[in-house]
Design a protein around this motif. Structure first.
Motif, PDB file in Angstrom:
ATOM      1  N   VAL A 101       0.864  -1.180   0.000  1.00  0.00           N
ATOM      2  CA  VAL A 101       0.000   0.000   0.000  1.00  0.00           C
ATOM      3  C   VAL A 101       0.894   1.221   0.000  1.00  0.00           C
ATOM      4  O   VAL A 101       2.054   1.177   0.409  1.00  0.00           O
ATOM      5  CB  VAL A 101      -0.957   0.034   1.220  1.00  0.00           C
ATOM      6  CG1 VAL A 101      -1.997  -1.048   1.109  1.00  0.00           C
ATOM      7  CG2 VAL A 101      -0.181  -0.093   2.524  1.00  0.00           C
ATOM      8  N   THR A 102       0.350   2.351  -0.469  1.00  0.00           N
ATOM      9  CA  THR A 102       1.135   3.574  -0.603  1.00  0.00           C
ATOM     10  C   THR A 102       0.789   4.557   0.499  1.00  0.00           C
ATOM     11  O   THR A 102      -0.377   4.727   0.840  1.00  0.00           O
ATOM     12  CB  THR A 102       0.863   4.232  -1.972  1.00  0.00           C
ATOM     13  OG1 THR A 102       0.992   3.248  -2.995  1.00  0.00           O
ATOM     14  CG2 THR A 102       1.848   5.354  -2.237  1.00  0.00           C
ATOM     15  N   VAL A 103       1.797   5.213   1.038  1.00  0.00           N
ATOM     16  CA  VAL A 103       1.573   6.216   2.085  1.00  0.00           C
ATOM     17  C   VAL A 103       1.862   7.602   1.525  1.00  0.00           C
ATOM     18  O   VAL A 103       2.509   7.749   0.484  1.00  0.00           O
ATOM     19  CB  VAL A 103       2.475   5.949   3.310  1.00  0.00           C
ATOM     20  CG1 VAL A 103       2.171   4.589   3.899  1.00  0.00           C
ATOM     21  CG2 VAL A 103       3.945   6.036   2.938  1.00  0.00           C
ATOM     22  N   GLU A 159      -6.483   7.861   1.901  1.00  0.00           N
ATOM     23  CA  GLU A 159      -5.977   6.706   2.648  1.00  0.00           C
ATOM     24  C   GLU A 159      -4.471   6.751   2.849  1.00  0.00           C
ATOM     25  O   GLU A 159      -3.954   6.400   3.924  1.00  0.00           O
ATOM     26  CB  GLU A 159      -6.362   5.431   1.904  1.00  0.00           C
ATOM     27  CG  GLU A 159      -5.801   4.153   2.458  1.00  0.00           C
ATOM     28  CD  GLU A 159      -6.100   2.971   1.541  1.00  0.00           C
ATOM     29  OE1 GLU A 159      -5.158   2.243   1.210  1.00  0.00           O
ATOM     30  OE2 GLU A 159      -7.269   2.786   1.169  1.00  0.00           O
ATOM     31  N   ASP A 160      -3.740   7.203   1.831  1.00  0.00           N
ATOM     32  CA  ASP A 160      -2.282   7.231   1.939  1.00  0.00           C
ATOM     33  C   ASP A 160      -1.815   8.153   3.056  1.00  0.00           C
ATOM     34  O   ASP A 160      -0.807   7.899   3.714  1.00  0.00           O
ATOM     35  CB  ASP A 160      -1.641   7.617   0.602  1.00  0.00           C
ATOM     36  CG  ASP A 160      -2.182   8.927   0.040  1.00  0.00           C
ATOM     37  OD1 ASP A 160      -3.218   9.405   0.531  1.00  0.00           O
ATOM     38  OD2 ASP A 160      -1.555   9.478  -0.886  1.00  0.00           O
ATOM     39  N   ASP A 198       1.574  -2.208   6.690  1.00  0.00           N
ATOM     40  CA  ASP A 198       0.733  -3.360   6.360  1.00  0.00           C
ATOM     41  C   ASP A 198      -0.182  -3.733   7.529  1.00  0.00           C
ATOM     42  O   ASP A 198      -1.372  -3.984   7.341  1.00  0.00           O
ATOM     43  CB  ASP A 198       1.601  -4.568   5.986  1.00  0.00           C
ATOM     44  CG  ASP A 198       2.244  -4.421   4.618  1.00  0.00           C
ATOM     45  OD1 ASP A 198       1.668  -3.694   3.790  1.00  0.00           O
ATOM     46  OD2 ASP A 198       3.301  -5.012   4.386  1.00  0.00           O
ATOM     47  N   GLU A 199       0.365  -3.749   8.727  1.00  0.00           N
ATOM     48  CA  GLU A 199      -0.418  -4.115   9.900  1.00  0.00           C
ATOM     49  C   GLU A 199      -1.500  -3.087  10.185  1.00  0.00           C
ATOM     50  O   GLU A 199      -2.636  -3.437  10.509  1.00  0.00           O
ATOM     51  CB  GLU A 199       0.498  -4.261  11.119  1.00  0.00           C
ATOM     52  CG  GLU A 199      -0.238  -4.740  12.368  1.00  0.00           C
ATOM     53  CD  GLU A 199       0.690  -4.950  13.551  1.00  0.00           C
ATOM     54  OE1 GLU A 199       0.188  -5.125  14.667  1.00  0.00           O
ATOM     55  OE2 GLU A 199       1.927  -4.939  13.353  1.00  0.00           O
ATOM     56  N   THR A 200      -1.166  -1.803  10.043  1.00  0.00           N
ATOM     57  CA  THR A 200      -2.142  -0.737  10.264  1.00  0.00           C
ATOM     58  C   THR A 200      -3.258  -0.811   9.242  1.00  0.00           C
ATOM     59  O   THR A 200      -4.431  -0.611   9.565  1.00  0.00           O
ATOM     60  CB  THR A 200      -1.458   0.645  10.186  1.00  0.00           C
ATOM     61  OG1 THR A 200      -0.443   0.728  11.184  1.00  0.00           O
ATOM     62  CG2 THR A 200      -2.473   1.766  10.413  1.00  0.00           C
ATOM     63  N   TYR A 201      -2.896  -1.109   7.998  1.00  0.00           N
ATOM     64  CA  TYR A 201      -3.904  -1.213   6.941  1.00  0.00           C
ATOM     65  C   TYR A 201      -4.875  -2.352   7.243  1.00  0.00           C
ATOM     66  O   TYR A 201      -6.092  -2.188   7.144  1.00  0.00           O
ATOM     67  CB  TYR A 201      -3.234  -1.449   5.591  1.00  0.00           C
ATOM     68  CG  TYR A 201      -4.234  -1.559   4.451  1.00  0.00           C
ATOM     69  CD1 TYR A 201      -4.839  -0.428   3.921  1.00  0.00           C
ATOM     70  CD2 TYR A 201      -4.581  -2.806   3.925  1.00  0.00           C
ATOM     71  CE1 TYR A 201      -5.767  -0.524   2.897  1.00  0.00           C
ATOM     72  CE2 TYR A 201      -5.511  -2.915   2.902  1.00  0.00           C
ATOM     73  CZ  TYR A 201      -6.101  -1.762   2.397  1.00  0.00           C
ATOM     74  OH  TYR A 201      -7.041  -1.872   1.398  1.00  0.00           O
ATOM     75  N   LYS A 237      -6.792  -1.518  10.881  1.00  0.00           N
ATOM     76  CA  LYS A 237      -7.570  -0.293  11.066  1.00  0.00           C
ATOM     77  C   LYS A 237      -8.289   0.188   9.804  1.00  0.00           C
ATOM     78  O   LYS A 237      -9.472   0.491   9.837  1.00  0.00           O
ATOM     79  CB  LYS A 237      -6.658   0.816  11.612  1.00  0.00           C
ATOM     80  CG  LYS A 237      -6.117   0.521  12.998  1.00  0.00           C
ATOM     81  CD  LYS A 237      -5.288   1.693  13.530  1.00  0.00           C
ATOM     82  CE  LYS A 237      -4.802   1.420  14.948  1.00  0.00           C
ATOM     83  NZ  LYS A 237      -4.000   2.555  15.493  1.00  0.00           N
ATOM     84  N   VAL A 238      -7.556   0.283   8.707  1.00  0.00           N
ATOM     85  CA  VAL A 238      -8.143   0.836   7.484  1.00  0.00           C
ATOM     86  C   VAL A 238      -9.098  -0.145   6.813  1.00  0.00           C
ATOM     87  O   VAL A 238     -10.231   0.210   6.476  1.00  0.00           O
ATOM     88  CB  VAL A 238      -7.039   1.266   6.492  1.00  0.00           C
ATOM     89  CG1 VAL A 238      -7.659   1.767   5.185  1.00  0.00           C
ATOM     90  CG2 VAL A 238      -6.179   2.352   7.112  1.00  0.00           C
ATOM     91  N   LEU A 239      -8.666  -1.378   6.622  1.00  0.00           N
ATOM     92  CA  LEU A 239      -9.478  -2.373   5.925  1.00  0.00           C
ATOM     93  C   LEU A 239     -10.844  -2.602   6.589  1.00  0.00           C
ATOM     94  O   LEU A 239     -11.866  -2.608   5.897  1.00  0.00           O
ATOM     95  CB  LEU A 239      -8.708  -3.687   5.804  1.00  0.00           C
ATOM     96  CG  LEU A 239      -9.321  -4.767   4.906  1.00  0.00           C
ATOM     97  CD1 LEU A 239      -9.481  -4.267   3.480  1.00  0.00           C
ATOM     98  CD2 LEU A 239      -8.439  -6.022   4.914  1.00  0.00           C
ATOM     99  N   PRO A 240     -10.925  -2.773   7.910  1.00  0.00           N
ATOM    100  CA  PRO A 240     -12.242  -2.955   8.547  1.00  0.00           C
ATOM    101  C   PRO A 240     -13.175  -1.771   8.329  1.00  0.00           C
ATOM    102  O   PRO A 240     -14.380  -1.946   8.123  1.00  0.00           O
ATOM    103  CB  PRO A 240     -11.887  -3.114  10.035  1.00  0.00           C
ATOM    104  CG  PRO A 240     -10.502  -3.661  10.025  1.00  0.00           C
ATOM    105  CD  PRO A 240      -9.830  -2.956   8.888  1.00  0.00           C
TER     106      PRO A 240
END
Length: 229
Positions: free
Chosen positions: A103-105, A178-179, A189-192, A195-198
């Motif tokens: 994923v891109t930040v 999102e980035d 990756d873990e944060t995505y 937190k983000v995916l849900p």
């Protein structure tokens, strides 16, 4: 859009009580899904023709700016867990997916100068019209994830694989920055995943409950307005 499968044909990794509930709901909307596919084919073909000059200009601009192919091709997951290769304009250095997170930040050093402009106005998504025309994607639906993130889906999230992956969705509009949300994360990756995916999936599942062709058209218009804003 692929053929609507019977419950017995659904991949075993998708089968659970949550998916079954959404499956029964969507089974009653087969006519709407047929019209959705017709809309996808007609609109993607028309837009590819109308936007062909823009596609050519962007292709030349990308090649002149940095080394690498014009298109970014990556394996993603769509309806029923099927793998396909997505089309996007390349906005990062070549082989960027091998040089960092998937994923891109915000402020990602892998993004090229031209890529930053293209991403800002979501122009990198235009080539996905090819995926829509081929039936791998649809205009409105859950954004296609890489297999790594799909394997992190909860049982409820698996229901989103009942329909093809989409170019846009309510989740895409709500999480258009999102980035920036991931920029300060220690582990992107873990944060995505946690937190983000849900958060995005709440909107994606609500879309399945409210699915209709009119909803699709409304979300397409909202996407255009969000980008212009």
């Amino acid at each position: 859009m692929g053929r609507w499968k019977s419950w017995g044909e659904i991949p075993s990794f998708m089968k659970n009580d949550f998916t079954l509930k959404y499956y029964r709901h969507l089974s009653k909307k087969r006519t709407s899904m047929a019209f959705k596919r017709i809309f996808d084919v007609v609109m993607s073909a028309v837009l590819l023709v109308l936007l062909s000059p823009v596609i050519l200009v962007l292709a030349i601009w990308i090649k002149a700016d940095s080394k690498g192919p014009v298109f970014f091709r990556q394996e993603r997951i769509t309806q029923y867990g099927r793998k396909f290769r997505i089309f996007k304009f390349r906005t990062m250095v070549n082989d960027a997916d091998k040089k960092g997170s998937l994923v891109t930040v915000g402020g990602d050093s892998r993004i090229t100068k031209v890529g930053a402009v293209i991403r800002k106005y979501r122009l990198d998504e235009i080539p996905q019209l090819i995926n829509v025309l081929c039936g791998d994607m649809t205009f409105v639906g859950t954004r296609p994830e890489v297999e790594k993130y799909v394997m992190a889906y909860t049982p409820a999230m698996m229901a989103t694989l009942l329909m093809p992956a989409g170019i846009t969705s309510e989740a895409s509009i709500r999480y258009k920055d999102e980035d920036k949300l991931l920029e300060a994360a220690d582990n992107v990756d873990e944060t995505y995943i946690r937190k983000v995916l849900p958060g995005k999936m709440k909107y994606n599942l609500r879309y399945l409950r409210r699915f209709s062709l009119l909803t699709d058209i409304r979300l397409c218009i909202e996407t255009v307005l969000a980008v212009l804003h």
